[in-house]
Design a protein around this motif. Sequence first.
Motif, mmCIF file in Angstrom:
data_model
loop_
_atom_site.group_PDB
_atom_site.id
_atom_site.type_symbol
_atom_site.label_atom_id
_atom_site.label_comp_id
_atom_site.label_asym_id
_atom_site.label_seq_id
_atom_site.Cartn_x
_atom_site.Cartn_y
_atom_site.Cartn_z
ATOM 1 N N ILE A 228 0.863 -1.181 0.000
ATOM 2 C CA ILE A 228 0.000 0.000 0.000
ATOM 3 C C ILE A 228 0.902 1.234 0.000
ATOM 4 N N SER A 229 0.733 2.054 -1.010
ATOM 5 C CA SER A 229 1.544 3.258 -1.154
ATOM 6 C C SER A 229 0.752 4.479 -0.734
ATOM 7 N N THR A 230 1.368 5.332 0.068
ATOM 8 C CA THR A 230 0.781 6.631 0.422
ATOM 9 C C THR A 230 1.897 7.664 0.421
ATOM 10 N N HIS A 231 1.520 8.925 0.521
ATOM 11 C CA HIS A 231 2.517 9.985 0.648
ATOM 12 C C HIS A 231 3.310 9.739 1.936
ATOM 13 N N PRO A 232 4.660 9.716 1.855
ATOM 14 C CA PRO A 232 5.437 9.379 3.047
ATOM 15 C C PRO A 232 5.261 10.365 4.200
ATOM 16 N N GLY A 233 4.839 11.585 3.888
ATOM 17 C CA GLY A 233 4.603 12.550 4.958
ATOM 18 C C GLY A 233 3.354 12.270 5.759
ATOM 19 N N PHE A 234 2.474 11.427 5.211
ATOM 20 C CA PHE A 234 1.205 11.135 5.873
ATOM 21 C C PHE A 234 0.988 9.617 5.930
ATOM 22 N N ALA A 235 2.097 8.879 6.123
ATOM 23 C CA ALA A 235 2.053 7.422 5.939
ATOM 24 C C ALA A 235 1.795 6.641 7.214
ATOM 25 N N LYS A 236 1.863 7.298 8.375
ATOM 26 C CA LYS A 236 1.763 6.545 9.617
ATOM 27 C C LYS A 236 0.447 5.769 9.695
ATOM 28 N N GLY A 237 0.588 4.458 9.949
ATOM 29 C CA GLY A 237 -0.579 3.598 10.072
ATOM 30 C C GLY A 237 -1.243 3.241 8.769
ATOM 31 N N LYS A 238 -0.669 3.719 7.655
ATOM 32 C CA LYS A 238 -1.299 3.468 6.349
ATOM 33 C C LYS A 238 -0.367 2.720 5.390
ATOM 34 N N MET A 239 0.874 3.213 5.255
ATOM 35 C CA MET A 239 1.774 2.635 4.260
ATOM 36 C C MET A 239 2.200 1.211 4.635
ATOM 37 N N GLU A 240 2.203 0.343 3.627
ATOM 38 C CA GLU A 240 2.770 -1.010 3.753
ATOM 39 C C GLU A 240 3.688 -1.199 2.550
ATOM 40 N N SER A 241 4.965 -0.947 2.760
ATOM 41 C CA SER A 241 5.925 -0.923 1.649
ATOM 42 C C SER A 241 6.221 -2.320 1.123
ATOM 43 N N ALA A 242 5.943 -2.530 -0.158
ATOM 44 C CA ALA A 242 6.238 -3.826 -0.791
ATOM 45 C C ALA A 242 7.738 -4.124 -0.758
ATOM 46 N N ILE A 243 8.548 -3.069 -0.813
ATOM 47 C CA ILE A 243 10.006 -3.275 -0.757
ATOM 48 C C ILE A 243 10.393 -3.863 0.595
ATOM 49 N N LYS A 244 9.864 -3.292 1.670
ATOM 50 C CA LYS A 244 10.196 -3.792 3.004
ATOM 51 C C LYS A 244 9.629 -5.181 3.247
ATOM 52 N N ILE A 245 8.443 -5.436 2.718
ATOM 53 C CA ILE A 245 7.874 -6.789 2.836
ATOM 54 C C ILE A 245 8.775 -7.795 2.126
ATOM 55 N N ALA A 246 9.253 -7.415 0.952
ATOM 56 C CA ALA A 246 10.160 -8.302 0.210
ATOM 57 C C ALA A 246 11.417 -8.586 1.027
ATOM 58 N N VAL A 278 7.329 1.013 -3.664
ATOM 59 C CA VAL A 278 6.542 0.890 -2.441
ATOM 60 C C VAL A 278 5.278 0.066 -2.682
ATOM 61 N N GLU A 279 4.660 0.278 -3.837
ATOM 62 C CA GLU A 279 3.376 -0.378 -4.099
ATOM 63 C C GLU A 279 3.524 -1.833 -4.537
ATOM 64 N N THR A 280 4.554 -2.121 -5.349
ATOM 65 C CA THR A 280 4.715 -3.475 -5.883
ATOM 66 C C THR A 280 6.193 -3.857 -5.892
ATOM 67 N N ALA A 281 6.467 -5.073 -5.501
ATOM 68 C CA ALA A 281 7.830 -5.603 -5.583
ATOM 69 C C ALA A 281 7.769 -7.040 -6.080
ATOM 70 N N VAL A 282 8.816 -7.440 -6.788
ATOM 71 C CA VAL A 282 8.884 -8.791 -7.352
ATOM 72 C C VAL A 282 10.212 -9.421 -6.949
ATOM 73 N N ILE A 283 10.150 -10.636 -6.408
ATOM 74 C CA ILE A 283 11.359 -11.403 -6.094
ATOM 75 C C ILE A 283 11.363 -12.644 -6.985
ATOM 76 N N ASP A 284 12.476 -12.856 -7.691
ATOM 77 C CA ASP A 284 12.651 -14.068 -8.487
ATOM 78 C C ASP A 284 13.532 -15.046 -7.727
ATOM 79 N N PHE A 285 13.103 -16.294 -7.668
ATOM 80 C CA PHE A 285 13.828 -17.350 -6.982
ATOM 81 C C PHE A 285 14.135 -18.492 -7.940
#
Length: 415
Positions: A228-246, A278-285
């Motif tokens: 879930i991508s949001t403006h980083p200045g207003f991201a608290k409790g909202k953003m779920e970064s695909a990069i960090k999940i990866a 932030v919104e989408t990330a892809v990992i190849d294995f």
Amino acid sequence: MNNLNNYTVTERFLRYVTIDTQSDPESETFPSTEKQKNLGRVLVKELLEMGVADAHLDEFGYVYATIPANTDKADVPVICFCSHMDTSPDCSGEGVKPIIHADYNGADIVLPDDETQVLRLADHADLKNQIGNDIITASGTTLLGADNKAGVAEIMDACYQLINNPAIKHGKIRILFTPDEEVGKGVDNVDIEKLGAYAGYTIDGESAGNMENETFSADGAKLTINGISTHPGFAKGKMESAIKIAGRIVAALPDSLSPEHTEDMQGFIHPVGIQGHVETAVIDFIIRDFDDEELHRHAEVLKQVADDVLTEFPGSSYSLKITAQYRNMKKMLDQHPEIVEYGMEAIKRAGLNAKLCSIRGGTDGSRLSFMGLPCPNIFAGEHAFHSKQEWVSVQDMQKAVDTILHLCAIWEERA
């Protein structure tokens, strides 16, 4: 055969490695690079000059050729010898300058164009078997290309020997040189019916005397994460970064299933590429194991890790796509035990200790075996492949030529 004194394998090898045939994993063409055909044209020209009348390069970059039978026996099975022409994308293959280090004495071999590249006995265990032999390396800034131009040169010399030594009785011999093995597409467009062979042998192995009848089974996996991508200045409790999940998923994979912690018959899950926002990330294995059931279990481990990580990110999701790549050729070879048996006998007749091995990787033979051409892998003498310290010995290449010739004779004898 053991008394051949007119080997052409070294001269051929030294020519072939100077032709850049690097394949490209990002290309969508076949072959992945047109320059691979440059070596194919050279091989066809040399085969035609030898008298191999049907040698040709097809539109896909494959070289096909036939050595006609010279025996009165009508029931000798057709066998095929195969090597790949491309070199690995992992290290430059442009401007290769091969060097022969004659009469190796065990001392360090310093490569002249980059003196930080040093071949030491401590790092290259098989060098201890090469004392007195002639070692071929590149100059330090490129790979050598022994993987698999050693095999190509050995098959080419064997063709030359068969044509010039009619006392070696044999059935019909088919030759196949392939592009794009290093990027996993080497047999995508092989015409098995055109080959018309009962058995095949890839000449693409390491230490002299080794024969491989077992490879990994292999799958690819693509894990796509939707955050879930949001403006980083207003991201608290909202953003779920695909990069960090990866990153969390990769970090959570068990060390016991990583390439750097496994050996012998152990499989692994290996992340080979990651990209995203932030919104989408892809990992190849890549997923590997010698046992197909274990291979599927490794995929389940990957899925479970992703499930566990995603519980902490309730607004995000993922998809996992598993793609079959190749399977352990032993399953097919066990149905035709004489193919391996004759290979081991040929290695022994060449004066070597024959050793049956498993390979923690795959060859063109892995897929050819499931396409109807059972195809173990015989040594080519290549070492430290995909690196600037790649090497091969003249004497090991000559032993590979002997092995090919003995194989031709054994199939004729046993018919």
